[in-house]
Design a protein around this motif. Sequence first.
Motif, PDB file in Angstrom:
ATOM      1  N   LYS A 279      12.988  43.934  54.179  1.00  0.00           N
ATOM      2  CA  LYS A 279      12.592  43.047  53.094  1.00  0.00           C
ATOM      3  C   LYS A 279      12.753  41.581  53.510  1.00  0.00           C
ATOM      4  O   LYS A 279      11.940  40.732  53.151  1.00  0.00           O
ATOM      5  N   ASP A 280      13.798  41.288  54.286  1.00  0.00           N
ATOM      6  CA  ASP A 280      14.064  39.924  54.730  1.00  0.00           C
ATOM      7  C   ASP A 280      13.314  39.560  56.007  1.00  0.00           C
ATOM      8  O   ASP A 280      13.031  38.394  56.252  1.00  0.00           O
ATOM      9  N   ASN A 281      13.025  40.547  56.838  1.00  0.00           N
ATOM     10  CA  ASN A 281      12.370  40.314  58.135  1.00  0.00           C
ATOM     11  C   ASN A 281      11.105  41.154  58.214  1.00  0.00           C
ATOM     12  O   ASN A 281      11.189  42.373  58.375  1.00  0.00           O
ATOM     13  N   ASP A 282       9.968  40.493  58.148  1.00  0.00           N
ATOM     14  CA  ASP A 282       8.707  41.227  58.153  1.00  0.00           C
ATOM     15  C   ASP A 282       8.347  41.799  59.527  1.00  0.00           C
ATOM     16  O   ASP A 282       7.406  42.570  59.650  1.00  0.00           O
TER      17      ASP A 282
ATOM     18  N   GLN B 117      18.410  38.647  65.465  1.00  0.00           N
ATOM     19  CA  GLN B 117      17.992  39.497  64.347  1.00  0.00           C
ATOM     20  C   GLN B 117      18.362  40.952  64.602  1.00  0.00           C
ATOM     21  O   GLN B 117      18.776  41.662  63.679  1.00  0.00           O
TER      22      GLN B 117
ATOM     23  N   GLN C  48      24.424  45.096  60.015  1.00  0.00           N
ATOM     24  CA  GLN C  48      24.143  45.554  58.649  1.00  0.00           C
ATOM     25  C   GLN C  48      24.150  47.078  58.580  1.00  0.00           C
ATOM     26  O   GLN C  48      24.667  47.662  57.623  1.00  0.00           O
TER      27      GLN C  48
ATOM     28  N   LYS D  92      11.387  54.109  51.272  1.00  0.00           N
ATOM     29  CA  LYS D  92      11.734  53.057  50.315  1.00  0.00           C
ATOM     30  C   LYS D  92      12.292  53.634  49.023  1.00  0.00           C
ATOM     31  O   LYS D  92      13.241  53.092  48.448  1.00  0.00           O
TER      32      LYS D  92
ATOM     33  N   ALA E 277      16.430  47.169  53.252  1.00  0.00           N
ATOM     34  CA  ALA E 277      16.984  45.853  52.919  1.00  0.00           C
ATOM     35  C   ALA E 277      16.706  44.850  54.035  1.00  0.00           C
ATOM     36  O   ALA E 277      16.343  43.698  53.768  1.00  0.00           O
ATOM     37  N   PHE E 278      16.843  45.279  55.278  1.00  0.00           N
ATOM     38  CA  PHE E 278      16.589  44.375  56.396  1.00  0.00           C
ATOM     39  C   PHE E 278      15.099  44.076  56.518  1.00  0.00           C
ATOM     40  O   PHE E 278      14.708  42.944  56.799  1.00  0.00           O
TER      41      PHE E 278
END
Length: 172
Positions: A98-101, A35, A42, A121, A95-96
């Motif tokens: 949002k996918d990985n809490d 990750q 990214q 944000k 953005a990252f």
Amino acid sequence: MDRAEKKAFVTTLHDVLQQTSVVVVAHYSGLTVAQMQALRKQMRAAGATVQVTKNRLTKIALDGTELASVAGLLKGPTLLAYSTDPVAAPKAAVAFAKDNDKLVILGGAMGKTVLDPEAVKSLATLPSLDELRAKLIGLIQAPATKLAQLSTAPAAKLARVVKAYAEKDAAA
């Protein structure tokens, strides 16, 4: 790291932070190596950089920069995401996250302005510098295009009327 390496690292980080326009601070505990590699990839694609450093060394490097206000956020396992484009690092970090809490944005700074997580944000929703430049060029070119279309429109209309009369005479 020995003392000389630490001093060189702090100097290098200080120089980098002097040139960046925005920095985002986040907790990364719980992220796997894969990750973290995805986050770095990214960020690189967005034109930003991610760096995990010792908080004590980062605080020393932040002294004397406009971004020194983020020093209070450096508690626990933190990472820095920074970029010269004011939107790149926040956009990629949000953005990252949002996918990985597991990636928790703590805040950041843009110049001397301190950013809370909500400000980071909202900054991420803004268009990037390249997108703004493209929109501006489009707006500048639009009047010239419209003017050219308007100047050729009467001639085109006249040509169609003449053609219509010619076809009418040929049919008769």
